[in-house]
Design an enzyme around this catalytic site. Structure first.
Site, mmCIF file in Angstrom:
data_model
loop_
_atom_site.group_PDB
_atom_site.id
_atom_site.type_symbol
_atom_site.label_atom_id
_atom_site.label_comp_id
_atom_site.label_asym_id
_atom_site.label_seq_id
_atom_site.Cartn_x
_atom_site.Cartn_y
_atom_site.Cartn_z
ATOM 1 N N HIS A 157 24.673 8.824 -20.098
ATOM 2 C CA HIS A 157 24.936 9.179 -18.692
ATOM 3 C C HIS A 157 25.251 7.874 -17.944
ATOM 4 C CE1 HIS A 157 24.839 11.087 -14.896
ATOM 5 N NE2 HIS A 157 23.704 11.754 -14.974
ATOM 6 N N ARG A 184 22.428 16.050 -7.956
ATOM 7 C CA ARG A 184 22.798 14.701 -7.500
ATOM 8 C C ARG A 184 24.131 14.207 -8.037
ATOM 9 N NH1 ARG A 184 17.883 15.346 -7.011
ATOM 10 N NH2 ARG A 184 18.105 16.250 -9.058
ATOM 11 N N LYS A 211 36.969 32.502 -20.972
ATOM 12 C CA LYS A 211 37.946 33.332 -21.708
ATOM 13 C C LYS A 211 38.225 32.742 -23.083
ATOM 14 C CE LYS A 211 40.492 34.284 -17.442
ATOM 15 N NZ LYS A 211 41.766 33.994 -16.754
HETATM 16 C C1 NCD Z 1 19.567 13.428 -15.220
HETATM 17 C C2 NCD Z 1 20.521 14.094 -16.184
HETATM 18 O O1 NCD Z 1 21.223 15.050 -15.832
HETATM 19 O O2 NCD Z 1 20.553 13.626 -17.312
HETATM 20 N N1 NCD Z 1 19.774 13.799 -13.884
HETATM 21 C C3 NCD Z 1 20.743 13.171 -13.157
HETATM 22 O O3 NCD Z 1 21.903 13.169 -13.510
HETATM 23 N N2 NCD Z 1 20.380 12.492 -12.072
HETATM 24 C C4 NCD Z 1 18.163 13.515 -15.652
HETATM 25 C C5 NCD Z 1 17.557 14.860 -15.911
HETATM 26 O O4 NCD Z 1 18.219 15.892 -15.893
HETATM 27 O O5 NCD Z 1 16.365 14.872 -16.157
#
Ligand code: NCD
Length: 354
Positions: free
Chosen positions: A131, A53, A82
């Site tokens: 995130h 996503r 590398k």
């Molecule tokens: C999440 C992530 O990568 O932290 N996914 C995402 O970006 N939608 C959650 C997950 O990996 O569980």
């Protein structure tokens, strides 16, 4: 306040968020007005970790704005294999692109990248740390569905220790009035110390519980997460916790009629498939909104002038001891500390410096 890099959700103001959300609404209402909004602009997409996503929605977002994209989805297909340092890769990409989206397994990697980039750095996930663009996705969904990100009880369920989406969401939600956090996890997977300290220092209401079903009736929003297998240092600890929560149709019988069920996805085994048809299940719609809010973000950041990175104050002695921190592998990165309340922390990964 100008936001140049999006590394964490700590410094985001409500004013910035409201502007971004208005742009998101306008893009959904008038997509044709934006087809050339980033024409001639280039996004570099550097994914050192798997993604569906986040990577695809960023790429689609840029394409829908008329911009272009280059990058890698497997670091083994880049000079990383590398032995090229993060610093050198970033210096190169910042010479070619107008913004860099980076996902990396190390905590603090996006911040480290920002020290070497002439263009905005967008953190698409740095290890178990943060995130922020998933948070923007989550906030957009909540606001579109409820009209407000404040005045609610939100349950965060599953792997609260390693879920970076939960960490950045909690910090962002603390800016809104009257958000009550129900932290639903086994003890072993409770929130990291710096987030707990943050909640306490902010005087935020929260409760730590282990049961999902008993908490259900209280919730306006339920945020499910998967148990993050790849982050566990011991396979036995993972085995102890896998499959620990499962949201089913029958458990929803005690939930509010207008509950919003969110999940950053991917789902593994924590939401039964028959929940997908429940009108309260918003996770696929949430993923779709992720593309629109990323369009709004790219629109803001891609047009900023290129600029040499700011210099930083280096703390000579206090190295971070978090084994997952970017400073453990990219040794040239300057040691930078910050205060989270009274606690001295690593500025990259937020872990306490002892
Ligand atoms: C999440 C992530 O990568 O932290 N996914 C995402 O970006 N939608 C959650 C997950 O990996 O569980």
């Amino acid at each position: 306040m100008e936001v140049r890099n999006l590394i964490t959700t700590n410094s985001l103001s409500l004013e910035w968020w409201n502007e971004l959300y208005s742009s998101f609404e306008d893009i959904i209402a008038h997509p044709n007005d934006y087809v050339s909004a980033c024409r001639g602009k280039i996004m570099s997409s550097l994914f050192y970790e798997p993604s569906t996503r986040t990577a695809f929605s960023f790429q689609t977002a840029m394409m829908k704005l008329g911009g272009n994209v280059f990058g890698f989805s497997d670091p083994n297909a880049s000079s990383h294999s590398k032995g090229e340092t993060l610093k050198d890769t970033i210096k190169m990409c910042s010479a070619y692109a107008d913004t860099i989206v980076i996902r990396h397994p190390r905590e603090g990697a996006a911040m480290a990248a920002s020290l070497y980039s002439e263009v905005p750095i967008i953190n698409a996930g740095d290890g178990a740390h943060m995130h922020p663009t998933q948070t923007l996705t989550d906030l957009s969904t909540i606001r579109r569905k409820r009209g407000d990100c404040g005045n609610m009880n939100i349950g965060l369920c599953g792997d609260l220790k390693y879920s970076r989406t939960v960490h950045s969401l909690i910090i962002a939600l603390s800016n809104f009035p009257k958000v009550n956090f129900y932290l639903i996890s086994p003890r072993e997977l409770a929130l990291p110390q710096y987030i707990m300290d943050f909640l306490r220092e902010k005087g935020q209401w929260y409760i730590e519980v282990t049961g999902l079903e008993s908490t259900m009736p209280q919730l306006d929003v339920l945020y499910m997460t998967r148990i993050q297998r790849e982050r566990f240092t011991s396979p036995r600890a993972y085995a102890r916790n896998r499959g620990i929560y499962l949201l089913t149709k029958s458990k929803l019988s005690r939930a509010q009629k207008d509950l919003i069920i969110l999940h950053p996805l991917p789902r593994v085994d924590e939401i039964a498939h028959d929940v997908d048809d429940d009108p309260r299940a918003m996770y696929f719609e949430q993923a779709r909104y992720g593309m629109y809010i990323r369009m709004a973000l790219l629109l803001k950041l891609c047009h900023l002038p290129h600029k040499l990175p700011d210099s930083v104050d280096v703390a000579k002695e206090q190295r971070c001891s978090n084994p997952a921190c970017i400073t453990q592998v990219e040794k040239y990165v300057p040691v930078i500390t910050k205060k989270n309340g009274e606690t001295l922390c690593c500025a990259y990964c937020d872990s306490t410096i002892r």
